[in-house]
Design a protein around this motif. Structure first.
Motif, PDB file in Angstrom:
ATOM      1  N   PHE A 100       0.972  -1.245  -0.186  1.00  0.00           N
ATOM      2  CA  PHE A 100      -0.087  -0.033  -0.001  1.00  0.00           C
ATOM      3  C   PHE A 100       0.976   1.376   0.088  1.00  0.00           C
ATOM      4  CE2 PHE A 100      -3.026  -3.241   1.530  1.00  0.00           C
ATOM      5  CZ  PHE A 100      -4.300  -2.741   1.158  1.00  0.00           C
ATOM      6  N   VAL A 101       0.574   2.016  -0.649  1.00  0.00           N
ATOM      7  CA  VAL A 101       1.328   3.424  -0.856  1.00  0.00           C
ATOM      8  C   VAL A 101       0.505   4.683  -0.350  1.00  0.00           C
ATOM      9  CG1 VAL A 101       2.452   4.985  -2.625  1.00  0.00           C
ATOM     10  CG2 VAL A 101       2.181   2.666  -2.985  1.00  0.00           C
ATOM     11  N   ALA A 102       1.264   5.474   0.481  1.00  0.00           N
ATOM     12  CA  ALA A 102       0.673   6.503   1.124  1.00  0.00           C
ATOM     13  C   ALA A 102       0.229   7.728   0.298  1.00  0.00           C
ATOM     14  CB  ALA A 102       1.569   7.023   2.390  1.00  0.00           C
ATOM     15  N   GLU A 103      -0.905   8.340   0.112  1.00  0.00           N
ATOM     16  CA  GLU A 103      -1.208   9.398  -0.316  1.00  0.00           C
ATOM     17  C   GLU A 103      -1.152  10.632   0.265  1.00  0.00           C
ATOM     18  OE1 GLU A 103      -1.956   8.758  -3.844  1.00  0.00           O
ATOM     19  OE2 GLU A 103      -2.229   6.908  -3.607  1.00  0.00           O
ATOM     20  N   GLU A 104      -1.538  11.703  -0.073  1.00  0.00           N
ATOM     21  CA  GLU A 104      -1.410  13.192   0.714  1.00  0.00           C
ATOM     22  C   GLU A 104      -2.143  13.126   1.958  1.00  0.00           C
ATOM     23  OE1 GLU A 104      -1.981  17.887  -0.031  1.00  0.00           O
ATOM     24  OE2 GLU A 104      -2.608  16.278  -1.487  1.00  0.00           O
ATOM     25  N   THR A 105      -1.590  13.527   2.970  1.00  0.00           N
ATOM     26  CA  THR A 105      -2.265  13.583   4.062  1.00  0.00           C
ATOM     27  C   THR A 105      -3.295  14.874   4.273  1.00  0.00           C
ATOM     28  OG1 THR A 105      -0.717  12.376   5.364  1.00  0.00           O
ATOM     29  CG2 THR A 105      -1.851  13.915   6.665  1.00  0.00           C
ATOM     30  N   GLU A 106      -4.350  14.856   4.468  1.00  0.00           N
ATOM     31  CA  GLU A 106      -5.366  15.555   4.835  1.00  0.00           C
ATOM     32  C   GLU A 106      -6.102  16.111   6.070  1.00  0.00           C
ATOM     33  OE1 GLU A 106      -7.439  16.056   0.312  1.00  0.00           O
ATOM     34  OE2 GLU A 106      -8.025  14.526   1.620  1.00  0.00           O
ATOM     35  N   SER A 107      -6.613  17.194   6.414  1.00  0.00           N
ATOM     36  CA  SER A 107      -6.933  17.432   7.799  1.00  0.00           C
ATOM     37  C   SER A 107      -8.490  17.297   7.609  1.00  0.00           C
ATOM     38  CB  SER A 107      -6.764  18.929   8.105  1.00  0.00           C
ATOM     39  OG  SER A 107      -5.477  19.449   8.099  1.00  0.00           O
ATOM     40  N   ILE A 108      -9.020  16.454   8.863  1.00  0.00           N
ATOM     41  CA  ILE A 108     -10.532  16.221   8.973  1.00  0.00           C
ATOM     42  C   ILE A 108     -10.918  17.333   9.509  1.00  0.00           C
ATOM     43  CG2 ILE A 108     -12.030  14.491  10.095  1.00  0.00           C
ATOM     44  CD1 ILE A 108      -9.994  12.340  10.042  1.00  0.00           C
ATOM     45  N   MET A 109     -11.738  18.117   8.854  1.00  0.00           N
ATOM     46  CA  MET A 109     -12.247  19.419   9.535  1.00  0.00           C
ATOM     47  C   MET A 109     -13.882  19.099   9.739  1.00  0.00           C
ATOM     48  SD  MET A 109      -9.880  21.284   9.122  1.00  0.00           S
ATOM     49  CE  MET A 109     -10.367  22.873   9.470  1.00  0.00           C
ATOM     50  N   ASP A 237     -12.545  16.201   4.275  1.00  0.00           N
ATOM     51  CA  ASP A 237     -11.032  16.155   4.720  1.00  0.00           C
ATOM     52  C   ASP A 237     -10.482  17.243   3.507  1.00  0.00           C
ATOM     53  OD1 ASP A 237     -11.435  13.745   5.593  1.00  0.00           O
ATOM     54  OD2 ASP A 237     -11.524  12.296   4.049  1.00  0.00           O
ATOM     55  N   SER A 238      -9.456  18.058   4.021  1.00  0.00           N
ATOM     56  CA  SER A 238      -9.218  19.336   3.592  1.00  0.00           C
ATOM     57  C   SER A 238      -7.676  19.288   3.151  1.00  0.00           C
ATOM     58  CB  SER A 238      -9.522  20.579   4.356  1.00  0.00           C
ATOM     59  OG  SER A 238     -11.014  20.556   4.593  1.00  0.00           O
ATOM     60  N   PHE A 251     -14.418  26.046  11.769  1.00  0.00           N
ATOM     61  CA  PHE A 251     -14.183  24.761  11.691  1.00  0.00           C
ATOM     62  C   PHE A 251     -12.991  24.380  12.510  1.00  0.00           C
ATOM     63  CE2 PHE A 251     -17.804  24.618   8.977  1.00  0.00           C
ATOM     64  CZ  PHE A 251     -17.973  23.514   8.220  1.00  0.00           C
ATOM     65  N   VAL A 252     -13.004  23.019  12.903  1.00  0.00           N
ATOM     66  CA  VAL A 252     -12.132  22.660  13.875  1.00  0.00           C
ATOM     67  C   VAL A 252     -11.553  21.592  13.160  1.00  0.00           C
ATOM     68  CG1 VAL A 252     -11.607  21.611  16.085  1.00  0.00           C
ATOM     69  CG2 VAL A 252     -13.269  23.058  15.999  1.00  0.00           C
ATOM     70  N   ARG A 253     -10.140  21.392  12.924  1.00  0.00           N
ATOM     71  CA  ARG A 253      -9.262  20.169  12.508  1.00  0.00           C
ATOM     72  C   ARG A 253      -9.211  19.217  13.757  1.00  0.00           C
ATOM     73  NH1 ARG A 253      -3.193  19.174  12.784  1.00  0.00           N
ATOM     74  NH2 ARG A 253      -2.603  18.458  10.653  1.00  0.00           N
ATOM     75  N   VAL A 254     -10.027  18.053  13.770  1.00  0.00           N
ATOM     76  CA  VAL A 254     -10.066  17.243  14.730  1.00  0.00           C
ATOM     77  C   VAL A 254      -9.029  16.107  14.535  1.00  0.00           C
ATOM     78  CG1 VAL A 254     -12.517  17.598  15.066  1.00  0.00           C
ATOM     79  CG2 VAL A 254     -12.024  15.770  13.435  1.00  0.00           C
ATOM     80  N   SER A 255      -8.525  15.796  13.294  1.00  0.00           N
ATOM     81  CA  SER A 255      -7.535  14.833  13.290  1.00  0.00           C
ATOM     82  C   SER A 255      -6.934  15.118  11.925  1.00  0.00           C
ATOM     83  CB  SER A 255      -8.081  13.564  13.626  1.00  0.00           C
ATOM     84  OG  SER A 255      -6.962  12.335  13.306  1.00  0.00           O
ATOM     85  N   THR A 256      -6.214  14.003  11.633  1.00  0.00           N
ATOM     86  CA  THR A 256      -5.703  13.811  10.018  1.00  0.00           C
ATOM     87  C   THR A 256      -5.912  12.483   9.694  1.00  0.00           C
ATOM     88  OG1 THR A 256      -3.511  13.315  10.493  1.00  0.00           O
ATOM     89  CG2 THR A 256      -3.797  15.768  10.362  1.00  0.00           C
ATOM     90  N   THR A 257      -5.887  12.436   8.311  1.00  0.00           N
ATOM     91  CA  THR A 257      -6.415  11.247   7.377  1.00  0.00           C
ATOM     92  C   THR A 257      -5.223  11.238   6.418  1.00  0.00           C
ATOM     93  OG1 THR A 257      -7.988   9.844   6.453  1.00  0.00           O
ATOM     94  CG2 THR A 257      -8.011  12.240   5.964  1.00  0.00           C
ATOM     95  N   THR A 258      -4.773   9.804   6.264  1.00  0.00           N
ATOM     96  CA  THR A 258      -3.909   9.651   5.255  1.00  0.00           C
ATOM     97  C   THR A 258      -4.279   8.134   4.339  1.00  0.00           C
ATOM     98  OG1 THR A 258      -1.946  10.457   6.310  1.00  0.00           O
ATOM     99  CG2 THR A 258      -1.530   8.955   4.527  1.00  0.00           C
ATOM    100  N   PRO A 259      -4.701   8.482   3.224  1.00  0.00           N
ATOM    101  CA  PRO A 259      -5.127   7.135   2.422  1.00  0.00           C
ATOM    102  C   PRO A 259      -4.022   6.245   2.041  1.00  0.00           C
ATOM    103  CG  PRO A 259      -5.990   9.300   1.522  1.00  0.00           C
ATOM    104  CD  PRO A 259      -5.036   9.516   2.515  1.00  0.00           C
TER     105      PRO A 259
END
Length: 264
Positions: A100-109, A237-238, A251-259
């Protein structure tokens, strides 16, 4: 409980597992995982949490999940969407070992829809509308591919998926901004059944039209529509481009997500 913690709890409780499997062709339960198959051979791995599994157990789950999708010759790609706040020892290392290859990390807003539903002045000649015809959807996706500097084939694939979803009665909405009749910005609204949430996705603006308030106006139009449909919270996911815009509206950045993506 802080506001960020409250919103993160709502996100975990309402927007994972069933919500992420909506519209699936098939779902297989594997321990805490749900292995989801969508149209066009797209696989997706979702879960509320990993049940306290240690690194060895997680590695086993990753291997079994990949084997499940690899056994289906129709699989074109599989996404495992990691979240930074999950307790998941060794997960990213295991995903990498299994291809699996990491894509761009985004902010969960996350924020209140009402805070986005404000009047935003548009540049002269720019208008906003909702689209649904196949021709408009294809034009929207082609513009978005250019905005993201993606190959045209990516836009075509997304257009096929969206046209199929609309034809099947999916509840999503597609919105575009046009300048003198040409699409320059676009985004989706996806109300999540049985929840307080609607998602705003696919936000794209051609480089020459950025920083003119068009994305903000397009977001406001989608928020108004979400409120009309009884959804009071918006999630997204911003990217680093859209995150500051949402933060300006509370808006609040509650975490991040990386596909992490695997392709056979």
């Amino acid at each position: 409980m802080s506001e960020a913690a409250r919103l993160l709890a709502a996100y975990d409780d309402q927007l994972r597992t069933d919500a992420e499997a909506a519209g699936a062709l098939a779902v297989r339960v594997l321990g805490p995982l749900r292995l989801v198959t969508f149209a066009q051979g797209r696989g997706f791995v979702t879960y509320r949490d990993l049940g306290g599994a240690d690194a060895a157990a997680i590695d086993e789950l990753v291997g079994q999940a990949r084997a499940h999708f690899a056994a289906d010759p129709a699989t074109t790609e599989v996404e495992w969407k990691t979240r930074a706040h999950d307790l998941a020892p060794g997960l990213t290392e295991s995903l990498a070992r299994h291809g699996f290859v990491a894509e761009e990390t985004e902010s969960i807003m996350i924020g209140e829809a009402a805070s986005l539903a404000v009047d935003v002045p548009l540049p002269e000649g720019v208008t906003i509308r909702q689209v649904s015809t196949e021709a408009d959807v294809r034009a929207m996706c082609a513009m978005s591919a250019r905005a993201f500097d993606d190959p045209p084939s990516d836009g075509e694939a997304i257009a096929v998926d969206l046209v199929g979803r609309l034809s099947a009665g999916d509840d999503l909405e597609l919105w575009v901004a046009e300048a003198d009749g040409a699409m320059v910005s676009a985004g989706r609204l996806e109300p999540v059944p049985g929840t307080e949430f609607a998602g705003i996705w696919g936000g794209s603006t051609l480089p020459a039209w950025r920083r003119h308030g068009i994305y903000r106006a397009l977001t406001s139009a989608r928020a108004r529509s979400a409120l009309r449909r009884g959804r009071t919270l918006i999630h997204s996911d911003s990217t680093e481009y859209s995150r500051p815009i949402l933060e300006r509206y509370g808006f609040v950045r509650v975490s991040t997500t990386t596909p992490y993506t695997w392709r056979p």
